[in-house]
Design an enzyme around this catalytic site. Sequence first.
Site, short mmCIF file in Angstrom:
data_model
loop_
_atom_site.label_atom_id
_atom_site.label_comp_id
_atom_site.label_asym_id
_atom_site.label_seq_id
_atom_site.Cartn_x
_atom_site.Cartn_y
_atom_site.Cartn_z
N HIS A 243 0.84 -0.90 -0.36
CA HIS A 243 -0.33 -0.13 0.03
C HIS A 243 1.10 1.47 0.29
CE1 HIS A 243 -2.64 3.02 1.74
NE2 HIS A 243 -3.59 2.18 1.55
N GLN B 59 -4.21 -4.28 7.02
CA GLN B 59 -5.34 -5.03 6.85
C GLN B 59 -6.00 -6.19 7.68
OE1 GLN B 59 -8.20 -4.81 4.19
NE2 GLN B 59 -7.56 -3.48 3.85
N ASP C 92 3.48 -3.81 8.11
CA ASP C 92 1.84 -2.82 8.16
C ASP C 92 0.77 -3.92 8.07
OD1 ASP C 92 -0.42 -1.45 7.19
OD2 ASP C 92 0.55 -1.52 4.90
N LYS D 162 -10.48 1.05 10.31
CA LYS D 162 -11.25 -0.86 9.65
C LYS D 162 -11.79 -1.72 10.61
CE LYS D 162 -7.04 0.12 6.08
NZ LYS D 162 -7.91 0.77 4.64
N CYS E 236 -4.64 2.16 -3.15
CA CYS E 236 -3.34 3.29 -2.64
C CYS E 236 -2.58 2.17 -3.40
CB CYS E 236 -3.49 3.52 -1.79
SG CYS E 236 -4.67 4.46 -1.40
#
Lengths: 148, 406
Positions: free
Chosen positions: B122, B202, B199, B225, B364
Amino acid sequence: MVRLSLEELYKEVILDHYRAPRNKGRLDPHDVALERNNPLCGDEIELFVKFAGDDVEGIAFEGKGCSISQASASMMTEKVQGLPAKDAQLVAESIKRMMAGEEEGDVETLGDLISLKGVVKYPVRIKCALLGWNTLLEALEEGGKTSS
Amino acid sequence: MSMDVDVIRKDFPIFETPANGKPLTYLDSASSSQKPRQVIDRIVRFYETENANVHRGAYQLSEMATAAYEGAREACGRWIGSPSRNIIFTRGTTESINAVRFTWANQNVGAGDEVLVTEMEHHSNLIPWQLLTQEKGATLRHLPIDDEGLLRMDLLGEYITERTKLVALPLMSNVLGTINPVAEVAAAAHAAGAKVVVDAAQAAPHIKVDVAELDCDFLAYSSHKMCGPTGAGVLYGRIELLEEMPPFMGGGEMIREVWADRATWNEVPFKFEAGTMNIAQAVGMGAAVEYLEALGEDAIRDHEVRLTKYAMGRLEETGAIIYGPKDVSKRGGVVSFNLDDVHPHDLSTIVDQHGVCIRAGHHCAQPLMRRLGVPATARASFYVYNDERDVDVLIDAMAEAKGWFA
């Protein structure tokens, strides 16, 4: 003007040009070639313009992207081909004002292009519809044909 | 324990409002999730009964606000298997990753060094490292993926070298859904003396995340999220690194003692929280963790595996091209696809007329789109309030779109 449903907008306006785009391809020789995209969605246009004096003698585009971006570009080339550059500029500016909701859209200036107004209802798609037109304005400027 | 989606859906007030006159079919949780009443109410209750600045007032109300804020820190730590001391509140994943860039990485990455990312980043886990390596005269490298969207682990040895100072990768891809073998990457990185930034934006809402199991040095995730409000997120850091690192931003609260020309820093994690933070949002994020804990991490994962399998099957029937791993055990509930002849933007606008929200575009992740050889994809993503009925509504709406373009 009766507002088109999305289905009517697609079936009566967009898909015809999307399936059978007018003036699609490179134009050689040309005076101006400009490549522009909508970074957000990946729509791409490469516009070729050939001038004869102050007229848009020839115009063609390459591109890929959503149907609205490509159909609008096709409609644009059909409309401005052979027009004096200053009239092409007027049409492009008129389309932009119509899409921004600043004016209703003048049938005399725009002709069939008035149907693009159906896109105004779908705000995220407006920039798709304007990609070709914004590129045209830049091309006219690069060709030294714009007046303010 | 399986999940009762009808019951869960009642927790989410957004479903009471029609979308384009139709019941809302929300399939864009990978972008931002909807919020349950429990979280919304918690934020309202904070403002109505506990609101004051934190760590400042010597009065009961401020103590209550501080307790709520620190309670949220504990919950956010618990969610990833970390003590609360390692948890820094930020605005979200992007700010968390940038915080690492401007602190640890700024001090430890120099000319000639390498930073390794993957081909599936991303932009939030790519641009900070582009900027850093450009500024430092370092090199940014990209670990390739295979055609199924899995990391080329066979190439890891070539890409992690003695010059590698930092490896940054997603635990779950926001486009392909791929769940990456982060622990394996971390082992290779550590063997070469590099640090690892994960990261987890998600992943954290959907699968069990345990910083000890992953053995990562930093990990970032976002509130919005995972049923929480926007404006809150977390940076986890290994304690010895946080102790050594310089502050991120300067201002109030992050200091211990200040003179006209110098200052000393507050203890970790407060050293990294300058100025008045997004207190209510952090409290809301804590409430989101509690909401998800009550549903159960394993139940959420089982539900999403089942639903993803169903969605991939139905999408395949439409002739759509699906990106990412075929094996649902290797992926999350993010399904990117393309339907021939129908551009994702057209598809998104058309299914929206049926109340269906899907994402269309580059998500993205422009370099990944180039790797896949497409300008854009459509993407449906699932969460606790979705079930097979949502997939069916999408499939029916797609059939209409296909019909228009036929």
